[in-house]
Design an enzyme around this catalytic site. Structure first.
Site, PDB file in Angstrom:
ATOM      1  CD  GLN A   8      -3.017  -0.607   2.305  1.00  0.00           C
ATOM      2  OE1 GLN A   8      -3.048   0.494   2.841  1.00  0.00           O
ATOM      3  NE2 GLN A   8      -3.914  -1.544   2.531  1.00  0.00           N
ATOM      4  CB  SER A 189       8.494   7.240  -2.641  1.00  0.00           C
ATOM      5  OG  SER A 189       7.677   7.734  -3.665  1.00  0.00           O
ATOM      6  NE  ARG A 190       6.785   0.726   1.176  1.00  0.00           N
ATOM      7  CZ  ARG A 190       5.463   0.744   0.943  1.00  0.00           C
ATOM      8  NH1 ARG A 190       4.762   1.885   1.022  1.00  0.00           N
ATOM      9  NH2 ARG A 190       4.835  -0.357   0.639  1.00  0.00           N
ATOM     10  CG  LEU A 191      11.439   8.789   0.421  1.00  0.00           C
ATOM     11  CD1 LEU A 191      11.830  10.017  -0.408  1.00  0.00           C
ATOM     12  CD2 LEU A 191      12.717   8.104   0.918  1.00  0.00           C
TER      13      LEU A 191
END
Ligand SMILES: Cc1cc2nc3c(=O)[nH]c(=O)nc-3n(C[C@H](O)[C@H](O)[C@H](O)COP(=O)(O)O)c2cc1C
Length: 212
Positions: A8, A189-191
């Site tokens: 997700q 973006s997993r940041l």
């Protein structure tokens, strides 16, 4: 089972330097109140990690029952596996996962038993059935069948038929006295945003951003 496509995007919020409260206790309370307002079962459920004297870890979920600057309190059986680990190695980590908010909080600290008076106060506030359950279950011991528990519960019901259940000697609270708090907010973006609070040399809580 291939789960590689199960993912997700985390887009529900952000958490920046200007959002940080000075005290991690206030920050925790703010996020906890927000978690309570979501459609989330048991916002006070935390995954508790302990380790034995050799460092072998184990985890389980327990319920946070009190939170203050003194620490985070949960209740359990003092003869359970977690209790044996905490007696040998009085340190723990707790993780709260509040997925509707795409947040987690990690707390690490040393652990102490709370006073018998505090445990008694909480025990007396529990429903009758839960009080009996604390007497009936030899938590974490191997038992040969469920009927052993049911027999024990019936025995306790008879023993305490008048409704006054005393605090078992082997049941009570532990308090995690936090040495660090980490607040994590999922981002795209997993940041993700992560901030960890620790005390500086003067004993003041200082928050630093961590890479996700
Ligand atoms: C949502 C949830 C809440 C729980 N709350 C508690 C709790 O507050 N105290 C407790 O001793 N066990 C609680 N349990 C059971 C523990 O997860 C665990 O099975 C039990 O404490 C034995 O752990 P141990 O063998 O590692 O000591 C809860 C389990 C779940 C899923």
């Amino acid at each position: 089972m291939d789960l590689s496509d199960l993912r997700q995007s985390y887009t529900k919020g952000s958490f920046s330097e200007r959002d940080l409260l000075d005290s991690p206790f206030e920050q925790f309370e703010k996020w906890f109140r927000e978690a309570e307002k979501c459609d989330l079962e048991e916002p006070n459920a935390m995954c508790l990690a302990t380790a034995d004297a050799n460092g072998l870890p184990s985890t389980r979920v327990v319920l946070l029952k009190d939170f203050s600057e003194k620490g985070l309190t949960f209740y359990t059986n003092y003869q359970s596996r977690k209790a044996a680990q905490l007696e040998a190695n009085p340190q723990a980590a707790a993780n709260f996962l509040w997925l509707p908010l795409q947040r987690q909080v990690n707390v690490i600290g040393r652990v102490e038993r709370i006073s018998k008076a505090e445990s008694l106060k909480y025990f007396l506030s529990r429903p009758f059935g839960s009080q009996l359950g604390a007497w009936a279950s030899p938590q974490s011991q191997v038992i040969t069948s469920r009927s052993i528990l049911e027999q024990k519960l019936d025995q306790m019901k008879r023993k305490f038929a008048e409704g006054k259940v005393p605090l078992p000697d082997n049941w009570g609270g532990y308090r995690i006295v936090p040495e660090s708090f980490e607040f994590w907010q999922g981002r795209v973006s997993r940041l993700h945003d992560r901030f960890i609070y620790k005390r500086d040399e003067a004993g003041q809580w200082v928050a630093k951003r961590l890479a996700p």
